[in-house]
Every structure is written in C-alpha cells, then in structure tokens.
Design a protein around this motif. Sequence first.
Motif, PDB file in Angstrom:
ATOM      1  N   ASN A   1     -24.185  -2.813 -74.890  1.00 18.45           N
ATOM      2  CA  ASN A   1     -23.117  -2.323 -75.782  1.00 18.45           C
ATOM      3  C   ASN A   1     -21.954  -3.304 -75.865  1.00 18.45           C
ATOM      4  O   ASN A   1     -21.546  -3.737 -76.952  1.00 18.45           O
ATOM      5  CB  ASN A   1     -22.578  -0.978 -75.290  1.00 18.45           C
ATOM      6  CG  ASN A   1     -23.477   0.195 -75.635  1.00 18.45           C
ATOM      7  OD1 ASN A   1     -24.411   0.062 -76.422  1.00 18.45           O
ATOM      8  ND2 ASN A   1     -23.210   1.342 -75.039  1.00 18.45           N
ATOM      9  N   ALA A   2     -21.392  -3.624 -74.717  1.00 16.60           N
ATOM     10  CA  ALA A   2     -20.181  -4.454 -74.693  1.00 16.60           C
ATOM     11  C   ALA A   2     -20.464  -5.854 -75.225  1.00 16.60           C
ATOM     12  O   ALA A   2     -19.693  -6.402 -76.032  1.00 16.60           O
ATOM     13  CB  ALA A   2     -19.622  -4.523 -73.267  1.00 16.60           C
TER      14      ALA A   2
ATOM     15  N   TYR B   1     -15.054  -6.670 -81.550  1.00 22.41           N
ATOM     16  CA  TYR B   1     -14.446  -5.565 -80.818  1.00 22.41           C
ATOM     17  C   TYR B   1     -13.865  -6.073 -79.492  1.00 22.41           C
ATOM     18  O   TYR B   1     -14.483  -6.895 -78.807  1.00 22.41           O
ATOM     19  CB  TYR B   1     -15.477  -4.469 -80.534  1.00 22.41           C
ATOM     20  CG  TYR B   1     -15.796  -3.602 -81.735  1.00 22.41           C
ATOM     21  CD1 TYR B   1     -15.134  -2.395 -81.934  1.00 22.41           C
ATOM     22  CD2 TYR B   1     -16.753  -3.994 -82.667  1.00 22.41           C
ATOM     23  CE1 TYR B   1     -15.429  -1.587 -83.030  1.00 22.41           C
ATOM     24  CE2 TYR B   1     -17.053  -3.203 -83.770  1.00 22.41           C
ATOM     25  CZ  TYR B   1     -16.388  -1.999 -83.947  1.00 22.41           C
ATOM     26  OH  TYR B   1     -16.669  -1.212 -85.043  1.00 22.41           O
TER      27      TYR B   1
ATOM     28  N   ALA C   1     -12.404  -5.518 -75.518  1.00 24.01           N
ATOM     29  CA  ALA C   1     -12.860  -4.749 -74.364  1.00 24.01           C
ATOM     30  C   ALA C   1     -12.223  -3.363 -74.347  1.00 24.01           C
ATOM     31  O   ALA C   1     -12.869  -2.369 -73.987  1.00 24.01           O
ATOM     32  CB  ALA C   1     -12.533  -5.502 -73.077  1.00 24.01           C
ATOM     33  N   GLU C   2     -10.952  -3.292 -74.752  1.00 27.62           N
ATOM     34  CA  GLU C   2     -10.252  -2.004 -74.780  1.00 27.62           C
ATOM     35  C   GLU C   2     -10.871  -1.077 -75.822  1.00 27.62           C
ATOM     36  O   GLU C   2     -11.040   0.132 -75.579  1.00 27.62           O
ATOM     37  CB  GLU C   2      -8.764  -2.221 -75.085  1.00 27.62           C
ATOM     38  CG  GLU C   2      -7.985  -2.919 -73.978  1.00 27.62           C
ATOM     39  CD  GLU C   2      -8.260  -4.422 -73.923  1.00 27.62           C
ATOM     40  OE1 GLU C   2      -8.806  -4.988 -74.910  1.00 27.62           O
ATOM     41  OE2 GLU C   2      -7.952  -5.040 -72.877  1.00 27.62           O
ATOM     42  N   GLN C   3     -11.205  -1.606 -77.004  1.00 28.06           N
ATOM     43  CA  GLN C   3     -11.817  -0.787 -78.038  1.00 28.06           C
ATOM     44  C   GLN C   3     -13.190  -0.271 -77.594  1.00 28.06           C
ATOM     45  O   GLN C   3     -13.534   0.895 -77.817  1.00 28.06           O
ATOM     46  CB  GLN C   3     -11.965  -1.602 -79.329  1.00 28.06           C
ATOM     47  CG  GLN C   3     -10.668  -1.881 -80.049  1.00 28.06           C
ATOM     48  CD  GLN C   3     -10.864  -2.827 -81.230  1.00 28.06           C
ATOM     49  OE1 GLN C   3     -11.546  -3.852 -81.113  1.00 28.06           O
ATOM     50  NE2 GLN C   3     -10.271  -2.479 -82.375  1.00 28.06           N
ATOM     51  N   ILE C   4     -13.939  -1.133 -76.940  1.00 31.51           N
ATOM     52  CA  ILE C   4     -15.272  -0.743 -76.487  1.00 31.51           C
ATOM     53  C   ILE C   4     -15.176   0.330 -75.409  1.00 31.51           C
ATOM     54  O   ILE C   4     -15.921   1.319 -75.413  1.00 31.51           O
ATOM     55  CB  ILE C   4     -16.041  -1.981 -75.981  1.00 31.51           C
ATOM     56  CG1 ILE C   4     -16.307  -2.940 -77.148  1.00 31.51           C
ATOM     57  CG2 ILE C   4     -17.343  -1.575 -75.292  1.00 31.51           C
ATOM     58  CD1 ILE C   4     -16.822  -4.304 -76.730  1.00 31.51           C
ATOM     59  N   GLU C   5     -14.241   0.171 -74.487  1.00 32.00           N
ATOM     60  CA  GLU C   5     -14.045   1.180 -73.437  1.00 32.00           C
ATOM     61  C   GLU C   5     -13.675   2.525 -74.039  1.00 32.00           C
ATOM     62  O   GLU C   5     -14.183   3.572 -73.621  1.00 32.00           O
ATOM     63  CB  GLU C   5     -12.966   0.709 -72.461  1.00 32.00           C
ATOM     64  CG  GLU C   5     -12.766   1.664 -71.290  1.00 32.00           C
ATOM     65  CD  GLU C   5     -11.697   1.184 -70.321  1.00 32.00           C
ATOM     66  OE1 GLU C   5     -11.414   1.938 -69.359  1.00 32.00           O
ATOM     67  OE2 GLU C   5     -11.143   0.081 -70.520  1.00 32.00           O
ATOM     68  N   LYS C   6     -12.790   2.519 -75.038  1.00 34.28           N
ATOM     69  CA  LYS C   6     -12.378   3.764 -75.688  1.00 34.28           C
ATOM     70  C   LYS C   6     -13.564   4.415 -76.415  1.00 34.28           C
ATOM     71  O   LYS C   6     -13.721   5.652 -76.389  1.00 34.28           O
ATOM     72  CB  LYS C   6     -11.252   3.502 -76.685  1.00 34.28           C
ATOM     73  CG  LYS C   6     -10.704   4.771 -77.342  1.00 34.28           C
ATOM     74  CD  LYS C   6      -9.518   4.463 -78.242  1.00 34.28           C
ATOM     75  CE  LYS C   6      -8.890   5.738 -78.790  1.00 34.28           C
ATOM     76  NZ  LYS C   6      -9.864   6.556 -79.569  1.00 34.28           N
TER      77      LYS C   6
ATOM     78  N   HIS D   1     -16.632   4.262 -75.552  1.00 33.97           N
ATOM     79  CA  HIS D   1     -17.438   4.910 -74.525  1.00 33.97           C
ATOM     80  C   HIS D   1     -16.819   6.255 -74.130  1.00 33.97           C
ATOM     81  O   HIS D   1     -17.527   7.268 -74.024  1.00 33.97           O
ATOM     82  CB  HIS D   1     -17.563   4.016 -73.285  1.00 33.97           C
ATOM     83  CG  HIS D   1     -18.654   2.999 -73.370  1.00 33.97           C
ATOM     84  ND1 HIS D   1     -18.421   1.653 -73.507  1.00 33.97           N
ATOM     85  CD2 HIS D   1     -20.011   3.120 -73.346  1.00 33.97           C
ATOM     86  CE1 HIS D   1     -19.563   0.995 -73.552  1.00 33.97           C
ATOM     87  NE2 HIS D   1     -20.548   1.863 -73.458  1.00 33.97           N
ATOM     88  N   LYS D   2     -15.509   6.271 -73.926  1.00 34.30           N
ATOM     89  CA  LYS D   2     -14.830   7.506 -73.526  1.00 34.30           C
ATOM     90  C   LYS D   2     -14.924   8.574 -74.610  1.00 34.30           C
ATOM     91  O   LYS D   2     -15.030   9.767 -74.319  1.00 34.30           O
ATOM     92  CB  LYS D   2     -13.361   7.207 -73.212  1.00 34.30           C
ATOM     93  CG  LYS D   2     -13.151   6.442 -71.925  1.00 34.30           C
ATOM     94  CD  LYS D   2     -11.668   6.187 -71.670  1.00 34.30           C
ATOM     95  CE  LYS D   2     -11.442   5.454 -70.353  1.00 34.30           C
ATOM     96  NZ  LYS D   2     -10.003   5.158 -70.119  1.00 34.30           N
TER      97      LYS D   2
ATOM     98  N   GLN E   1     -23.991   4.627 -72.448  1.00 39.11           N
ATOM     99  CA  GLN E   1     -24.720   3.658 -71.637  1.00 39.11           C
ATOM    100  C   GLN E   1     -25.290   4.354 -70.418  1.00 39.11           C
ATOM    101  O   GLN E   1     -24.575   5.056 -69.700  1.00 39.11           O
ATOM    102  CB  GLN E   1     -23.823   2.509 -71.198  1.00 39.11           C
ATOM    103  CG  GLN E   1     -24.551   1.415 -70.425  1.00 39.11           C
ATOM    104  CD  GLN E   1     -23.704   0.170 -70.217  1.00 39.11           C
ATOM    105  OE1 GLN E   1     -22.675   0.017 -70.857  1.00 39.11           O
ATOM    106  NE2 GLN E   1     -24.147  -0.711 -69.342  1.00 39.11           N
TER     107      GLN E   1
END
Length: 407
Positions: A373-374, A382, A384-389, A391-392, A398
């Motif tokens: 994904n990342a 994208y 890292a912050e956008q990808i983490e959000k 996921h949340k 994942q």
Amino acid sequence: MTGPLHGIKIIDMTSVMMGPYCTQTLGDYGADVIKVESPDGDVVRSIGPMRNPGMGPIFLNTNRSKRCVCIDLKKEEGRAALLKLVETADVLVYNVRPAAMARLNLGYDVMAKVNPRLIYAGVFGFSQAGPYAAKPAYDDLIQGATALPALNARISSDGVPRYVPNALVDRIVGLTALGAILASVVHRDKTGEGQRVDIPMFETMASFMMGDHMGGLTYDPPLDKGGYGRHLSPDRRPYQTSDGYICAMVYNDKQWKSFLKHVGREELFDDPRFATFPQRIQHIDTVNAELSRIFTTRTTAEWAKLLDDADVPSTPMHTLESMMQDPHMLATDFFQQVEHPTEGAIRSMKVSATWSKTPVNPTRLASHLGEQNAEVLAEVGYTAEQIEKMHKDGVLRQAAIPDTSEL
C-alpha cells in the motif's frame, strides 16, 4: 531491465483465477503489475492448505510478480486513489461484470478521460451484445455451456456428464486476454490510442471447443452432428500395460509401420482400416481397441524402450506427485524451490517461454493483502501522513505480516 514488458504498468483489478493468471504472466514477462484487492481480499487466498492465513497455494501460484494494494473502492477516497494509479498506467484489467464497474463509476468512459492511452481490458462471462450480457459466469458454467461435460459423457463408461478437473476455461480465457492486451498495446504504441477490449468467456471457449468439434456442422446444410472422432473414441486414453500405464501416440503412417514392425504385427498394415491416416480416423474405435489389446502384452518399462526404439512418441502417465520428479522437469529445474519472505520454502514454477535478448524471471513472490500500500501510493504522490490516515479511515487495509523468526 528485465523481461520484454519492462516499463509497462498494469493495474490488476482481477480475482480468482482467470484474470490473475493473465496478469501474473504479464508480470513474469517484466510488467509492473499492481494488484488492487477489495477489503475482503481475493477469495482464492483462503483455498487449500497454507502456513499462514490468506496465503493459500492457488493464490501463491497465480499472483507472483505483482505488488498488492488493498483499497475500498466504495469510498470516494479509495476511488480517487485508483484513478491516480490509472493516470500513469498502460493497462487496466478487470474481471467483474461491466455493470459493476459502471456502478463504481469506473467504466471506460471515466477511465479514458483520466488516461486516453489506457488499455481497458475486461474478462467476464458473456459478450455485451447478447441476452446473457448481465449474467455471472464461472469456469464450471462455461464448461457446461460449451459442451465439455456432454462430450465427457459420450466417452465415459457410465454416460454421466462431468467437468474437466481443472479451471480450463479460466486459463484459456486468461491466455486469450494476454494476447488481446498485448495486441492493444502494440496498436497504442503505433497510434497513441487507448481502447476498451472485451474478452468474454463463453465466446472464447466456444471457439476453442468448436475448433476441434465443429466437424460437419461447419457446412450448411450440416454433413454430420459434429464431434472429432479421434477425440471421442472410448479407447483414447493412456494404454494399460501388464503392470501399469503409458501414454503413446501412434499417429502418422511412418510411426504405424515402425510400431507394427517392432511388435510383430506387420499384417495389420495390410488391413485397409489401418493402412492410411484417413482410414484410421474413420475406424478409430477399432484401431484404438486393437492398440489397447497390444499394450497389455508388455510392461511399462518394456514399452518405453520399444517406443523409443521405434521412434513413436510416448511419455509416462504421471500423477501430480510423480510429475514433479520427472527427469526432464528436474533437469530444467522447472519446479524451483524458493524462499518466500513469510511462507518459507515453497515450490514455484518457472516461466516456460524463453527469450534470447530479454530473459525473464518472476519479479517477486506473492504478497500479503495490502502489503505494498504505502510503496505504491507514495509513487503516485501520496505522503506518508495521507497514507496513514487512509489506513485509519478504512480506505486502505493491510493484513498483518506473520512473524518469520521461526522459519
């Protein structure tokens, strides 16, 4: 650079076997294949014995040479992420019904605006021009619709229709899709034009089957009811020997003369039913029945040597296990033992085609759900912050990567 398709980017929205088999081959040939799965994941992840959840053998054997992302396309952020991936893609492959893609607002009209050079390839049940357009389809159903069980019933001792014990339709249509996609890429590279390509299962398999069995139905009016006699002979099967079985093909006149000489039955070549290829086909049941009787007179090992000496094609009749120990397979290292990052030692089949200028090797072994994904989303901008959000928020999913410390 590795493989003739190096530099081609594929968005793989397929699941089960038909589409994944096609896209795995594209990946093996060097394309960058990004598999986009739903939050539930590809259903074949759960089929068969496995060491870790979601990594069953069918999945491992149809999803190597791919990077896996898991996106909820029913969420607007998920759909936007897919369109971002499509912007730089050469090909998108999907195997749901076109109506399902339209409901997600991911039809060809939408995709072509995002990327006019895109090859938008669909592998699904039926041509969209006929009354079956909206029907779902699976391998078994298309086998039945294209006469495979009916033909099996004609040659079985009990007359019961049966499916072929293999996802034959999925593999054949997958390979047909492979050719159609690559032809479209050639056209796009010549003209700059992307296009929609439909590869329907029913029509593809009908052509595959009827190429052998159309027979007299080719003509109008028909000359017979169809069916290729040699394929439908009840004794067309591995020959039983005195201690097992062997597969042999006594086919042309040269092979017949040599075979009958080596077995001391040269008088059969004076029989009009055995003398020429057309006559042998016309009397195929008689010919095969006689061969079956002859083969019971020697052991399998004796037949293997005799057939080699007579220059008559033959092979062992393998089981699934014995095929993996075939001396040719061992010499060519076809069933390679490799080390999967989480699944440990597994067997992976080599790419069967070879190239003198652009040799190929699988680029990676099958990945866990959403494992890249990342990596993939970062490549299209994208953070890292956008990808983490994402996921949340459940836009991305994942699976947990198993602990490999004890492997």
